[in-house]
Design a protein around this motif. Structure first.
Motif, PDB file in Angstrom:
ATOM      1  N   GLY A  68       0.781  -1.229   0.000  1.00 22.24           N
ATOM      2  CA  GLY A  68       0.000   0.000   0.000  1.00 22.24           C
ATOM      3  C   GLY A  68       0.807   1.271   0.000  1.00 22.24           C
ATOM      4  O   GLY A  68       0.271   2.343   0.234  1.00 22.24           O
ATOM      5  N   GLY A  69       2.122   1.206  -0.233  1.00 21.97           N
ATOM      6  CA  GLY A  69       2.933   2.407  -0.290  1.00 21.97           C
ATOM      7  C   GLY A  69       3.346   2.911   1.073  1.00 21.97           C
ATOM      8  O   GLY A  69       3.098   2.261   2.092  1.00 21.97           O
ATOM      9  N   PRO A  70       3.981   4.109   1.112  1.00 25.81           N
ATOM     10  CA  PRO A  70       4.449   4.657   2.382  1.00 25.81           C
ATOM     11  C   PRO A  70       3.314   4.708   3.406  1.00 25.81           C
ATOM     12  O   PRO A  70       2.190   5.061   3.090  1.00 25.81           O
ATOM     13  CB  PRO A  70       4.911   6.070   2.002  1.00 25.81           C
ATOM     14  CG  PRO A  70       5.230   5.976   0.545  1.00 25.81           C
ATOM     15  CD  PRO A  70       4.254   4.979  -0.025  1.00 25.81           C
ATOM     16  N   GLY A  71       3.628   4.318   4.629  1.00 24.13           N
ATOM     17  CA  GLY A  71       2.618   4.285   5.681  1.00 24.13           C
ATOM     18  C   GLY A  71       1.917   2.947   5.791  1.00 24.13           C
ATOM     19  O   GLY A  71       1.155   2.708   6.720  1.00 24.13           O
ATOM     20  N   GLY A  72       2.190   2.040   4.840  1.00 28.66           N
ATOM     21  CA  GLY A  72       1.586   0.715   4.881  1.00 28.66           C
ATOM     22  C   GLY A  72       2.476  -0.270   5.616  1.00 28.66           C
ATOM     23  O   GLY A  72       3.640   0.015   5.910  1.00 28.66           O
ATOM     24  N   PRO A  73       1.942  -1.451   5.907  1.00 26.97           N
ATOM     25  CA  PRO A  73       2.736  -2.464   6.610  1.00 26.97           C
ATOM     26  C   PRO A  73       3.782  -3.095   5.694  1.00 26.97           C
ATOM     27  O   PRO A  73       3.615  -3.131   4.475  1.00 26.97           O
ATOM     28  CB  PRO A  73       1.691  -3.501   7.029  1.00 26.97           C
ATOM     29  CG  PRO A  73       0.603  -3.355   6.025  1.00 26.97           C
ATOM     30  CD  PRO A  73       0.576  -1.898   5.637  1.00 26.97           C
ATOM     31  N   LYS A 100      -5.833  -3.084  -2.015  1.00 25.76           N
ATOM     32  CA  LYS A 100      -4.745  -3.477  -1.113  1.00 25.76           C
ATOM     33  C   LYS A 100      -4.699  -5.000  -0.943  1.00 25.76           C
ATOM     34  O   LYS A 100      -3.634  -5.600  -0.960  1.00 25.76           O
ATOM     35  CB  LYS A 100      -4.878  -2.787   0.236  1.00 25.76           C
ATOM     36  CG  LYS A 100      -4.562  -1.286   0.143  1.00 25.76           C
ATOM     37  CD  LYS A 100      -4.414  -0.661   1.484  1.00 25.76           C
ATOM     38  CE  LYS A 100      -4.156   0.829   1.389  1.00 25.76           C
ATOM     39  NZ  LYS A 100      -2.955   1.193   0.675  1.00 25.76           N
ATOM     40  N   PHE A 101      -5.863  -5.621  -0.802  1.00 31.42           N
ATOM     41  CA  PHE A 101      -5.882  -7.084  -0.666  1.00 31.42           C
ATOM     42  C   PHE A 101      -5.566  -7.763  -1.995  1.00 31.42           C
ATOM     43  O   PHE A 101      -4.951  -8.830  -2.007  1.00 31.42           O
ATOM     44  CB  PHE A 101      -7.203  -7.557  -0.053  1.00 31.42           C
ATOM     45  CG  PHE A 101      -7.258  -7.258   1.420  1.00 31.42           C
ATOM     46  CD1 PHE A 101      -6.596  -8.070   2.321  1.00 31.42           C
ATOM     47  CD2 PHE A 101      -7.917  -6.140   1.895  1.00 31.42           C
ATOM     48  CE1 PHE A 101      -6.596  -7.778   3.682  1.00 31.42           C
ATOM     49  CE2 PHE A 101      -7.934  -5.835   3.250  1.00 31.42           C
ATOM     50  CZ  PHE A 101      -7.267  -6.661   4.145  1.00 31.42           C
ATOM     51  N   ARG A 102      -5.926  -7.149  -3.104  1.00 29.39           N
ATOM     52  CA  ARG A 102      -5.560  -7.694  -4.418  1.00 29.39           C
ATOM     53  C   ARG A 102      -4.041  -7.736  -4.545  1.00 29.39           C
ATOM     54  O   ARG A 102      -3.480  -8.692  -5.086  1.00 29.39           O
ATOM     55  CB  ARG A 102      -6.169  -6.860  -5.541  1.00 29.39           C
ATOM     56  CG  ARG A 102      -5.885  -7.447  -6.939  1.00 29.39           C
ATOM     57  CD  ARG A 102      -6.552  -6.674  -8.074  1.00 29.39           C
ATOM     58  NE  ARG A 102      -7.992  -6.727  -7.946  1.00 29.39           N
ATOM     59  CZ  ARG A 102      -8.783  -5.673  -7.658  1.00 29.39           C
ATOM     60  NH1 ARG A 102      -8.263  -4.463  -7.497  1.00 29.39           N
ATOM     61  NH2 ARG A 102     -10.082  -5.809  -7.544  1.00 29.39           N
ATOM     62  N   SER A 103      -3.348  -6.711  -4.021  1.00 23.91           N
ATOM     63  CA  SER A 103      -1.882  -6.687  -4.103  1.00 23.91           C
ATOM     64  C   SER A 103      -1.256  -7.813  -3.284  1.00 23.91           C
ATOM     65  O   SER A 103      -0.082  -8.117  -3.453  1.00 23.91           O
ATOM     66  CB  SER A 103      -1.343  -5.327  -3.647  1.00 23.91           C
ATOM     67  OG  SER A 103      -1.378  -5.198  -2.241  1.00 23.91           O
ATOM     68  N   MET A 104      -2.049  -8.432  -2.399  1.00 27.38           N
ATOM     69  CA  MET A 104      -1.578  -9.568  -1.608  1.00 27.38           C
ATOM     70  C   MET A 104      -2.129 -10.883  -2.159  1.00 27.38           C
ATOM     71  O   MET A 104      -2.105 -11.904  -1.479  1.00 27.38           O
ATOM     72  CB  MET A 104      -1.990  -9.398  -0.142  1.00 27.38           C
ATOM     73  CG  MET A 104      -1.335  -8.226   0.534  1.00 27.38           C
ATOM     74  SD  MET A 104      -1.805  -8.093   2.272  1.00 27.38           S
ATOM     75  CE  MET A 104      -3.206  -6.989   2.157  1.00 27.38           C
ATOM     76  N   GLY A 105      -2.680 -10.828  -3.367  1.00 32.39           N
ATOM     77  CA  GLY A 105      -3.157 -12.041  -4.020  1.00 32.39           C
ATOM     78  C   GLY A 105      -4.500 -12.540  -3.543  1.00 32.39           C
ATOM     79  O   GLY A 105      -4.864 -13.677  -3.810  1.00 32.39           O
ATOM     80  N   GLU A 106      -5.283 -11.703  -2.833  1.00 39.35           N
ATOM     81  CA  GLU A 106      -6.540 -12.195  -2.272  1.00 39.35           C
ATOM     82  C   GLU A 106      -7.557 -11.059  -2.127  1.00 39.35           C
ATOM     83  O   GLU A 106      -7.978 -10.704  -1.026  1.00 39.35           O
ATOM     84  CB  GLU A 106      -6.256 -12.841  -0.903  1.00 39.35           C
ATOM     85  CG  GLU A 106      -7.451 -13.468  -0.264  1.00 39.35           C
ATOM     86  CD  GLU A 106      -7.513 -14.976  -0.418  1.00 39.35           C
ATOM     87  OE1 GLU A 106      -8.405 -15.569   0.192  1.00 39.35           O
ATOM     88  OE2 GLU A 106      -6.701 -15.563  -1.129  1.00 39.35           O
ATOM     89  N   ALA A 107      -7.981 -10.483  -3.259  1.00 41.36           N
ATOM     90  CA  ALA A 107      -8.956  -9.381  -3.234  1.00 41.36           C
ATOM     91  C   ALA A 107     -10.234  -9.789  -2.508  1.00 41.36           C
ATOM     92  O   ALA A 107     -10.844  -8.984  -1.794  1.00 41.36           O
ATOM     93  CB  ALA A 107      -9.281  -8.931  -4.652  1.00 41.36           C
ATOM     94  N   GLU A 108     -10.639 -11.056  -2.659  1.00 45.76           N
ATOM     95  CA  GLU A 108     -11.889 -11.522  -2.051  1.00 45.76           C
ATOM     96  C   GLU A 108     -11.818 -11.614  -0.528  1.00 45.76           C
ATOM     97  O   GLU A 108     -12.833 -11.790   0.139  1.00 45.76           O
ATOM     98  CB  GLU A 108     -12.340 -12.853  -2.651  1.00 45.76           C
ATOM     99  CG  GLU A 108     -11.340 -13.969  -2.579  1.00 45.76           C
ATOM    100  CD  GLU A 108     -10.277 -13.948  -3.685  1.00 45.76           C
ATOM    101  OE1 GLU A 108      -9.405 -14.813  -3.633  1.00 45.76           O
ATOM    102  OE2 GLU A 108     -10.293 -13.091  -4.565  1.00 45.76           O
TER     103      GLU A 108
END
Length: 185
Positions: free
Chosen positions: A36-41, A102-110
């Motif tokens: 999620g960019g700066p400020g994200g985990p 953000k969840f899509r970027s982790m492979g799990e939008a659902e």
């Protein structure tokens, strides 16, 4: 505020050709990703298994995966550490579409369960049993109807529940998670 990441080692053991226990690798985790960019985990992917029971290999190595994957492989496990920076306004103002991205970027939008009525914009749910251990700092576990603040040494056992993590402390929180693939009863 400048937040510096602490480095840590991932030591992997195995066996030599005579069956003696040896260190196969001793280095920082190979896969690290800011979400999620700066400020994200920041996610540190430490290890995963593709099956249960897990294969015990003489010379274990990293298994290939394309990018960050939120859940463990089917019938497998995942070990990761996450550094949660203090939560800012950019998180609290996320739209449903932003949360899904953000969840899509982790492979799990659902996994995203974000809605305008959710208690936190990054609410999500996976079909896993997760053991979360706070190493440093504090963080708030947000559920549909409850929330609690965890501090260093606290452990949460998450049973496929809808949740979010909110770092309201002003300092980095480091947690280790062991995720185990699950199935609803």
């Amino acid at each position: 505020m400048s937040q510096q990441q602490k480095t840590f080692r991932r030591i992997v053991t195995g066996h030599d050709d005579k069956g003696n226990a040896v260190i196969v690798s001793d280095a920082p985790p190979v896969h690290t990703q800011l979400v999620g960019g700066p400020g994200g985990p920041t996610f540190f992917e430490i290890w995963h298994t593709n099956e249960t029971p897990a294969l015990i290999m003489a010379q274990p190595g990293d298994r290939d995966e394309e990018g960050l994957m939120l859940p463990p492989p089917g019938n497998g496990t995942r070990l990761r550490m996450i550094e949660f920076p203090p939560e800012g306004e950019e998180i609290r103002k996320l739209t449903v579409a932003d949360a899904v991205a953000k969840f899509r970027s982790m492979g799990e939008a659902e996994a995203s369960t974000s809605s305008s009525s959710a208690p936190h914009p990054l609410m999500h749910k996976t079909k896993t049993v997760d053991y979360g251990i706070v190493l440093e700092g504090e963080i708030t576990l947000v559920l549909d109807k409850d929330e609690t603040t965890l501090s260093a040494g606290d452990i949460v056992i998450q049973n496929g529940t809808n949740h979010a993590w909110a770092n309201r402390s002003g300092k980095i929180c480091r947690m280790v998670f062991i995720l185990i693939d699950g199935a609803a009863e």
